[in-house]
Design an enzyme around this catalytic site. Sequence first.
Site, PDB file in Angstrom:
ATOM      1  N   LYS A  54       0.842  -1.206   0.000  1.00 23.25           N
ATOM      2  CA  LYS A  54       0.000   0.000   0.000  1.00 23.25           C
ATOM      3  C   LYS A  54       0.872   1.250   0.000  1.00 23.25           C
ATOM      4  O   LYS A  54       0.600   2.217  -0.716  1.00 23.25           O
ATOM      5  CB  LYS A  54      -0.926  -0.003   1.228  1.00 23.25           C
ATOM      6  N   GLN A  98      -3.711  -1.065  10.093  1.00 18.93           N
ATOM      7  CA  GLN A  98      -3.795  -2.392   9.491  1.00 18.93           C
ATOM      8  C   GLN A  98      -4.395  -3.387  10.481  1.00 18.93           C
ATOM      9  O   GLN A  98      -3.990  -3.451  11.646  1.00 18.93           O
ATOM     10  CB  GLN A  98      -2.400  -2.848   9.028  1.00 18.93           C
ATOM     11  N   ASP A 121     -10.173   3.815   5.234  1.00 18.72           N
ATOM     12  CA  ASP A 121     -10.634   2.429   5.144  1.00 18.72           C
ATOM     13  C   ASP A 121     -12.155   2.353   5.257  1.00 18.72           C
ATOM     14  O   ASP A 121     -12.745   1.317   4.930  1.00 18.72           O
ATOM     15  CB  ASP A 121     -10.016   1.597   6.270  1.00 18.72           C
TER      16      ASP A 121
HETATM   17  N1  GUN Z   1      -6.865  -6.227   6.902  1.00 12.69           N
HETATM   18  C1  GUN Z   1      -7.408  -6.941   5.885  1.00 12.69           C
HETATM   19  N2  GUN Z   1      -7.927  -6.115   4.957  1.00 12.69           N
HETATM   20  C2  GUN Z   1      -7.714  -4.861   5.391  1.00 12.69           C
HETATM   21  C3  GUN Z   1      -8.022  -3.573   4.853  1.00 12.69           C
HETATM   22  O1  GUN Z   1      -8.613  -3.397   3.789  1.00 12.69           O
HETATM   23  N3  GUN Z   1      -7.614  -2.519   5.607  1.00 12.69           N
HETATM   24  C4  GUN Z   1      -6.981  -2.666   6.791  1.00 12.69           C
HETATM   25  N4  GUN Z   1      -6.649  -1.572   7.465  1.00 12.69           N
HETATM   26  N5  GUN Z   1      -6.677  -3.840   7.318  1.00 12.69           N
HETATM   27  C5  GUN Z   1      -7.046  -4.925   6.613  1.00 12.69           C
END
Ligand code: GUN
Length: 294
Positions: A54, A98, A121
């Site tokens: 990311k 995350q 998110d």
């Molecule tokens: N863990 C699994 N998918 C995601 C996501 O899209 N965002 C975040 N922050 N954590 C995750």
Amino acid sequence: MTARLLDGKRLAEQIREEIRQQVERFYQTTGQRPGLAAVLVGDNPASQIYVRNKRRACEQVGMVSWLHHLPGETTEAQLLALVRQLNDDPVVHGILVQLPLPRHIREEKILEAVAPNKDIDGFGPENLGRLAAGRPRFVPCTPLGVQVLLRRHDIAIAGRHVVILGRSTIVGKPLALLLLHKGPDADATVTVCHSRTQNLAAMTRQADILVAAMGQPRFVRADMIKPGAVIVDVGINRLPDGTLVGDVDHAAVAGIASAITPVPGGVGPMTVAMLLHNTLRAAQLQAGLLSAPE
Ligand code: GUN
């Protein structure tokens, strides 16, 4: 019939190029670069890879990103303090915590603390509530990626029966809300199935569009789908031999479906592209360049 491959990797590359140009325009207008703060707690190897990808994607489109990598023993209070500091920092436009977090930290307390206008998110209660109300601000990245993938492949959603396998707050539930909206790329009839659903195959065989997002390797078999259905595979599962497979038995289903996403190279790259999209929107909103959704 051999299903058309819905190539998320190529589409995500196109979208990233579009975003790169918009980021340049944002920079010309404001003198600022959209900034993403990523927060990673502990040493989960998959999370480390996701966060690295990311951040790299951000930098490739001209955004800035910062990594706050905290030890696994970090307390909830310490993590809350960091989130509040990022909420108050004007160069941070988006905050990504995350998931999963270590078990001693209450995830909902952290997600609630992220400022709603930086919650790229879309996992906090305000953004999820807005989505449920049909007035979204930030839509969670994977559901948004699925919607955009279908739209950009000219797959109609309105009036069709979308069956979603999995009811997570990250994918299944927000995707159901998104496709249920009135309006373009929505207006679906939505069924959400989960581990307690009875006679699952009878449900999935009704799907015009089947979205598999329950995290079970190759769970969806050929006899579970209607001929000509569109199959979207959100799963990413690593088998003991190291291969990555989705939640769909791709080889078996590709002979019956009309279109299907590959794994890898389907939904995964779209999720990252939508994170960039949301971060750019956050920066534009905070700079007063977009009229904020009321
Ligand atoms: N863990 C699994 N998918 C995601 C996501 O899209 N965002 C975040 N922050 N954590 C995750």
